[in-house]
Structures are given as C-alpha cells and as structure tokens.
Write an enzyme that holds these catalytic residues in place. Structure first.
Site, PDB file in Angstrom:
ATOM      1  N   ARG A 181      58.369  67.619  14.464  1.00 47.76           N
ATOM      2  CA  ARG A 181      59.178  68.000  13.315  1.00 47.76           C
ATOM      3  C   ARG A 181      60.382  67.070  13.274  1.00 47.76           C
ATOM      4  NH1 ARG A 181      55.449  70.178  11.480  1.00 47.76           N
ATOM      5  NH2 ARG A 181      55.125  72.385  11.031  1.00 47.76           N
ATOM      6  N   HIS A 206      54.573  62.765   6.191  1.00 48.02           N
ATOM      7  CA  HIS A 206      53.991  63.980   6.777  1.00 48.02           C
ATOM      8  C   HIS A 206      52.484  64.073   6.461  1.00 48.02           C
ATOM      9  CE1 HIS A 206      55.272  68.221   8.280  1.00 48.02           C
ATOM     10  NE2 HIS A 206      54.021  67.963   8.626  1.00 48.02           N
TER      11      HIS A 206
HETATM   12  C1  OXD Z   1      51.499  71.382  10.906  1.00 51.26           C
HETATM   13  C2  OXD Z   1      51.923  70.285  10.056  1.00 51.26           C
HETATM   14  O1  OXD Z   1      52.341  72.151  11.372  1.00 51.26           O
HETATM   15  O2  OXD Z   1      51.077  69.718   9.344  1.00 51.26           O
HETATM   16  O3  OXD Z   1      50.289  71.526  11.122  1.00 51.26           O
HETATM   17  O4  OXD Z   1      53.091  69.925  10.063  1.00 51.26           O
END
Ligand code: OXD
Length: 313
Positions: free
Chosen positions: A228, A276
C-alpha cells in the site's frame, strides 16, 4: 427466505452482481449502486471494495464481509464498522499468479539493467553489458503471505537463490531466509539489493520505508512497492532515488492514490509508477472464491482468508 448478499463495488458493480448471481442461484444478490432504497434486513454478506464509511454499519444482519482484494485496510479504516464482524480477504490464485509475474518482471528489469538499453537505443548505440547472475542478488520480501510466497518460489526457479523475508513473526518457507520483528528489520534491509514490499497496511507498517530504513538498504538498491502507498514515505524515497542511494523504484501503489497531477514522483526519472495494476481481480476468477467463502461460512467452516482483526490482516 433467500440468502441475501449485497455487492458494494466502485468498479463494475453490475458485472460482480451478475457473476455472483450466476454462481449462487440460491441467493439474492443486490447491487448497492443500482438498487437505492433496498431493504437492508436479512443481508448476511457484503462483497465489497473500499466501501463508503458507514455503509456496512447500516446492515443489521451482517454475518461477514468478503473483500474484493487481498488488503482489507479500507474496510477496517471505517470507524463505524462493527468490531465483531468477520472480514474475509480475497485469495484468488489468478491474482497471486499475476502479482508474481509483475514482481518477476521488475526484478528482472532491475537486475539485468534493461533501463540502460533504452538509453542506448535513444542514442542509437549497441551497448551490451554483463549482468552477473541472479544468485548475486538478494531479493528481500517485506511480507510473505500468499503472494510473497508465490513470488519467492517463482524467483527461485529463475535462479534467485538468495531470497529473504521480513515478517512480524518468523516464517519457515523452503529456500527463504527469515527475519522477524523489530530487531530483524535492520539485518534484513542491510542485505536486500531488491526490496519488495507486499505488506498489509496496519499501524505498524505505515511509513515502514522511510529515510532511516531506506538508508539501511545497500547503496544502489531497488525498491518495489506492491503493498500500500502508505508504507513508503514518498518524499524520503524520492530523496533517496535522487541521491542515487536507491538506484530505482517501482510504485504500483502510492500515497496519495491516485497520484495527483504535478506530484513530484511523476518526474523522478528512476521511479516508475504503475497505477495499482500489479494484480487485478476479475469476476470469472474471483467469484468462485467468494461463493466458496460464503458457503463455507454458512456451513460453519472457517474460509481461507479469514482476517485476524486483532492483527488487521
Ligand atoms: C488488493 C489490491 O488488496 O489489489 O488485492 O490492492
């Protein structure tokens, strides 16, 4: 009464709803976005991705939340979300495979120095270079869950015999040297020529890659963040990349996310940004996993991916 399930998904909710309806004919699947005013009574499951704050708390009969991703931080961040409701993170083998391919791609890119061929091409020059062997490169994983374990195994097949991992508690995985806890972080970072972050976002992991810890990586190290954005202090990473201490980085997740226009990370020449996309989920692979989780829970069994709420992953 039919089993009632609500889908709260910001992207393609109709597709998720239809997929679940086909996989679970025994249930009534409600599309939160398209069916305003639906009756919340009797809804036992919510299938969600980044649900708006307060929405889950308004479901009086909720038994469990199935997250449409591996990271459950957005669900747990909702202060109104009741502490006793179980959360199930998604373990989709197709996403695990895609994450491993993404990580292998960037590890290969960095260790083989592919960037320099781009520069040579721009100059119109044929300039091969030696790249040494994968065994000379220690690849260190921050986090070694489902995805990290698969990435480590696949890299070993490409000859990366020096794989390390840092986790909260020690983990025994064949061919992976384990470091754990606060005292394990520095020795882990000192040897990682490529550090791959696949951690869940928790209060303990927020900002874990910062000026102090990035300085512990060997000079010329590379960073790949697929956890993240909040795990990397972006300004510190950009400073380390600009100084050359970090030779290259790839951020698939950013802080803030999406990265706004004009953010300095866009212009940092040895930092690559991908939006992402390291492992996307698709209804045809994820829906069967979710259906299995719901059915397991209904049958009184513990589904794979059940989150320990005290650890937040
Ligand atoms: C997940 C994402 O948490 O794609 O799977 O970020």
């Amino acid at each position: 009464m039919k089993l009632r399930i609500v889908v709260i998904a910001p992207e393609n909710p109709a597709e998720w709803t239809a997929g679940l309806q086909t996989a679970m004919p025994e249930a009534e699947i409600i599309n939160h976005a398209a069916q305003p005013g639906y009756d919340p009574a009797g809804i036992r499951y919510a299938v969600v991705w980044r649900p708006p704050a307060g929405v889950l708390a308004a479901l009086p009969d909720l038994q469990a939340v199935c997250n449409l991703g591996a990271g459950v931080d957005a669900v747990l961040a909702d202060p109104a979300f009741p502490a006793h409701i179980p959360v199930i993170r998604l373990i989709d083998p197709a996403m695990t495979r895609d994450m491993s391919a993404y990580v292998s791609y960037w590890v290969t890119h960095f260790f083989r120095g592919f960037e320099s061929f781009r520069t040579a091409q721009a100059e119109g020059v044929w300039r091969p270079h030696d790249y040494g062997g994968p065994e000379d490169w220690t690849v260190g994983f921050l986090g070694l869950g489902e995805m990290g374990g698969r990435c480590a195994a696949d890299l070993r097949r490409f000859g990366f015999t020096n794989i390390t991992a840092w986790t909260r508690t020690p983990k025994q995985i064949e061919g992976v040297q384990s470091f754990a806890g606060d005292e394990g972080l520095e020795p882990f970072l000192r040897t990682a020529r490529i550090a791959v972050c696949l951690l869940p976002l928790t209060p303990e992991t927020r900002g874990i890659l910062n000026a102090r810890t990035l300085a512990m990586l060997p000079p010329g190290a590379f960073v790949i963040n697929c956890g993240r954005g909040g795990q990397v202090v972006t300004a510190d990473l950009l400073a380390a990349a600009e100084s050359g201490h970090i030779a290259g980085a790839v951020l698939d997740v950013t802080d803030p996310e999406p990265l706004p226009p004009g953010h300095p990370a866009w212009g940092c020449k040895n930092v690559f940004i991908t939006p992402h996309v390291s492992a996307l989920n698709y209804p045809h692979t994820s829906v069967p996993v979710i259906a299995e989780s719901v059915r397991a829970w209904e049958a009184g069994a513990k589904p794979a991916g059940l989150v320990d709420r005290s650890r937040a992953y």
